[in-house]
Design a protein around this motif. Sequence first.
Motif, PDB file in Angstrom:
ATOM      1  N   GLY A 281       0.835  -1.198   0.000  1.00  0.00           N
ATOM      2  CA  GLY A 281       0.000   0.000   0.000  1.00  0.00           C
ATOM      3  C   GLY A 281       0.866   1.243   0.000  1.00  0.00           C
ATOM      4  N   SER A 282       1.897   1.202   0.826  1.00  0.00           N
ATOM      5  CA  SER A 282       2.799   2.338   0.944  1.00  0.00           C
ATOM      6  C   SER A 282       3.513   2.600  -0.383  1.00  0.00           C
ATOM      7  CB  SER A 282       3.800   2.047   2.064  1.00  0.00           C
ATOM      8  OG  SER A 282       4.951   2.821   1.906  1.00  0.00           O
ATOM      9  N   ILE A 283       3.941   1.531  -1.043  1.00  0.00           N
ATOM     10  CA  ILE A 283       4.651   1.661  -2.319  1.00  0.00           C
ATOM     11  C   ILE A 283       3.723   2.286  -3.361  1.00  0.00           C
ATOM     12  CG2 ILE A 283       5.739   0.375  -4.212  1.00  0.00           C
ATOM     13  CD1 ILE A 283       7.334   0.423  -1.558  1.00  0.00           C
ATOM     14  N   ASN A 284       2.487   1.780  -3.395  1.00  0.00           N
ATOM     15  CA  ASN A 284       1.555   2.311  -4.390  1.00  0.00           C
ATOM     16  C   ASN A 284       1.252   3.785  -4.128  1.00  0.00           C
ATOM     17  OD1 ASN A 284       1.418  -0.019  -5.876  1.00  0.00           O
ATOM     18  ND2 ASN A 284      -0.250  -0.874  -4.653  1.00  0.00           N
ATOM     19  N   ILE A 290       8.678   7.666  -5.793  1.00  0.00           N
ATOM     20  CA  ILE A 290       9.686   6.735  -6.306  1.00  0.00           C
ATOM     21  C   ILE A 290      10.077   7.148  -7.721  1.00  0.00           C
ATOM     22  CG2 ILE A 290      10.049   4.326  -7.001  1.00  0.00           C
ATOM     23  CD1 ILE A 290       8.183   3.698  -4.489  1.00  0.00           C
ATOM     24  N   GLY A 291       9.082   7.639  -8.490  1.00  0.00           N
ATOM     25  CA  GLY A 291       9.372   8.150  -9.828  1.00  0.00           C
ATOM     26  C   GLY A 291      10.356   9.309  -9.765  1.00  0.00           C
ATOM     27  N   ILE A 292      10.172  10.186  -8.771  1.00  0.00           N
ATOM     28  CA  ILE A 292      11.099  11.324  -8.618  1.00  0.00           C
ATOM     29  C   ILE A 292      12.507  10.803  -8.324  1.00  0.00           C
ATOM     30  CG2 ILE A 292      11.664  13.368  -7.248  1.00  0.00           C
ATOM     31  CD1 ILE A 292       8.631  13.617  -6.689  1.00  0.00           C
ATOM     32  N   PHE A 293      12.592   9.851  -7.398  1.00  0.00           N
ATOM     33  CA  PHE A 293      13.910   9.290  -7.070  1.00  0.00           C
ATOM     34  C   PHE A 293      14.572   8.733  -8.323  1.00  0.00           C
ATOM     35  CE2 PHE A 293      12.183   8.293  -2.587  1.00  0.00           C
ATOM     36  CZ  PHE A 293      12.671   9.488  -2.101  1.00  0.00           C
ATOM     37  N   ARG A 294      13.790   7.991  -9.111  1.00  0.00           N
ATOM     38  CA  ARG A 294      14.351   7.367 -10.313  1.00  0.00           C
ATOM     39  C   ARG A 294      14.781   8.455 -11.293  1.00  0.00           C
ATOM     40  NH1 ARG A 294      16.197   3.176 -11.616  1.00  0.00           N
ATOM     41  NH2 ARG A 294      14.867   2.316 -13.232  1.00  0.00           N
ATOM     42  N   ARG A 375      10.939  -1.694  -9.860  1.00  0.00           N
ATOM     43  CA  ARG A 375      10.634  -2.007 -11.261  1.00  0.00           C
ATOM     44  C   ARG A 375       9.594  -1.063 -11.849  1.00  0.00           C
ATOM     45  NH1 ARG A 375       9.605  -7.586  -9.791  1.00  0.00           N
ATOM     46  NH2 ARG A 375      11.621  -8.585  -9.523  1.00  0.00           N
ATOM     47  N   MET A 376       9.065  -0.164 -11.009  1.00  0.00           N
ATOM     48  CA  MET A 376       8.016   0.715 -11.525  1.00  0.00           C
ATOM     49  C   MET A 376       8.599   1.626 -12.588  1.00  0.00           C
ATOM     50  SD  MET A 376       5.386   1.617  -8.464  1.00  0.00           S
ATOM     51  CE  MET A 376       6.469   2.686  -7.620  1.00  0.00           C
ATOM     52  N   ASP A 377       7.810   1.826 -13.619  1.00  0.00           N
ATOM     53  CA  ASP A 377       8.239   2.682 -14.713  1.00  0.00           C
ATOM     54  C   ASP A 377       8.153   4.136 -14.227  1.00  0.00           C
ATOM     55  OD1 ASP A 377       8.605   4.053 -16.982  1.00  0.00           O
ATOM     56  OD2 ASP A 377       6.984   3.115 -18.128  1.00  0.00           O
ATOM     57  N   PRO A 378       9.266   4.888 -14.274  1.00  0.00           N
ATOM     58  CA  PRO A 378       9.218   6.267 -13.763  1.00  0.00           C
ATOM     59  C   PRO A 378       8.165   7.117 -14.461  1.00  0.00           C
ATOM     60  CG  PRO A 378      11.469   5.638 -14.337  1.00  0.00           C
ATOM     61  CD  PRO A 378      10.582   4.521 -14.772  1.00  0.00           C
TER      62      PRO A 378
END
Lengths: 385, 229
Positions: A281-284, A290-294, A375-378
């Motif tokens: 849940g937290s990841i979603n 996470i996109g910003i980090f990537r 693995r999430m697409d930024p």
Amino acid sequence: MNLGTIAFNNLWRRKARMVFLLAGLLLGVATVVTLLALTRSLTAEIEHKLDSFGANIVITPRSEELSLTYGGIVLGGVAVDRQELRQLDLTRLGDILNAANIAAIAPKVLGPATVDGTRVLLMGVSPSVEFQLKRWWSVDGRAPREGPEVVVGSGAARRFGLSAGARVAINGHPFTVTGTLHETGSQDDDLFLVPLVVAQELLGKHGVVSLVEVAALCAGCPIEDMVEQIQAVLPGAKVSAIQQVVKTRLHALEQFRVFSFGVAVVVILIGALVVFVTMMGSINERTREIGIFRALGFRRGHIVRLILTEAVAVSCLAGIFGYLSGMGMTRLLLPYLATDHPHLVWDPRLAAGAILLALLVGALASLYPALHASRMDPTEAFRSL
Amino acid sequence: MAFLEIAGLEKNYRSEAGVVAALKGVELQVEEGTFLGVMGPSGSGKSTFLSCLGGLCHPSNGTIRVDGIDLYHLSGERLADFRAEYLGFVFQSFNLIPYLTALENVMLPLAIQSLATSKKRERAEEALQRVGLAQRADHLPSQLSGGEQERVAIARALVNAPPLILADEPTGSLDSATSAEIMALLTEINRTGQTIVMVTHNPDNRRYFHRMITLRDGRIAEDQTTAGG
């Protein structure tokens, strides 16, 4: 600033989630600690209780003859007058390697005596030890102390019409009946129980005993070894373990352990599921972050490390607080479950185990969410803007 | 060789309605130090173009070279390293991390570098000073105004001293006075030699650019040299 700083800042400034994650894992660890600590304390309690169930080692004089009695039926002339053990030799029991495991030594002397012209079986015992060891003996009245006092088995009491306070002559000597045993359904029902010294005097067996029962206090203690050790110090005696008692004890403890282990596994699986669901849940929720980090150049490995650092930090806390809560819970519950011998066992290995378990469960349950995050697409992250 | 070389850039998305072509063969060469504006109506492919340029979306066809590096022939992790070393992003709606202070947000690109924390802090403070926000270093994003958040985002893009800054509508949600301040700041940064590619809706911004391209329907419809810079 490094990945750790980001992880700790996230945990610190999003306290509600951290508390939820912590609570999930903490409950799991605390339950496991409670179960294990309770098991340990109750094991001690059960052992304590089982020892009250009687002796598990019997010392008798060595005899070449085979026993000719079975189920109370005596076949052939098995002489009562057989080789005896010297009472003084019993002090050597204190020298054996496992002396600390000996809970009680109950020597007795047996012999025939006459009451009202009828032959009866007289048994001399150390009343304090014997009546403690044979918890199933229930006395109307009280146990004999010193001097001419006797407790009579239920059968003998009926036969001679005796009750507490009555007087009776044994071998012509006057005795006071201090109590009668409730029916036990065993040979004890026909006994006349008197203090050991008194019996030795009456039977003319000064300083000798016919039989010694030993209760060994143990957490799976080496009964067989103890038998050998006792045999070594008493070469003239026959030492045997009452296997049934030992096996029943071990079986009871084993079943208790298996049950606790089973419950612990289920609880930990539920804890792992809570961590997994919360982390996912937290990841979603943090897709954009996470996109910003990537986008800023964080590698996949950095994202995995970031998520796992958070998981490990929370797990470590959950381990520590879980252990403390578990022990607290055990302390609260113990008096209700262990009535005779409540004793909380503080074991540093359990503390270390609890923290390790929390770390392991927290890290494993967060591994997939961490990999999923990495693995999430930024660009997906930016589409959520 | 130009600093930015884009050849035959195509990007198709699959959607329920079928395949949608967002970019249909973009050709572009940009010299180092250029302040490039990218305009166009909604859905013209501006954001996709910027994402591809930033190594964030794999093109369906074509190549993008930055300083001679063919982005999409780098492995996933090397592409991440490229972004860390070569790129500064200024996102639409700032995209600051809410639980980090202004200073920590600026330090974010340095978090994965093996520099002493004091050095990282020093560089982040310098970057914040450059955007005029040194005194707000310890504030969380929620305690900053829109213009201030945008400045923090710019400071974050600057902190690594990347040769290329990509900005996606940095003034989109700001009032005109604040927008002007931000554009002046970007111009100043550009003067120090950093190449900036900025997507914008606002035609007023064209005066800041050296060059401006207009995307329409996934292609470059106009390519003008402007008076800015």
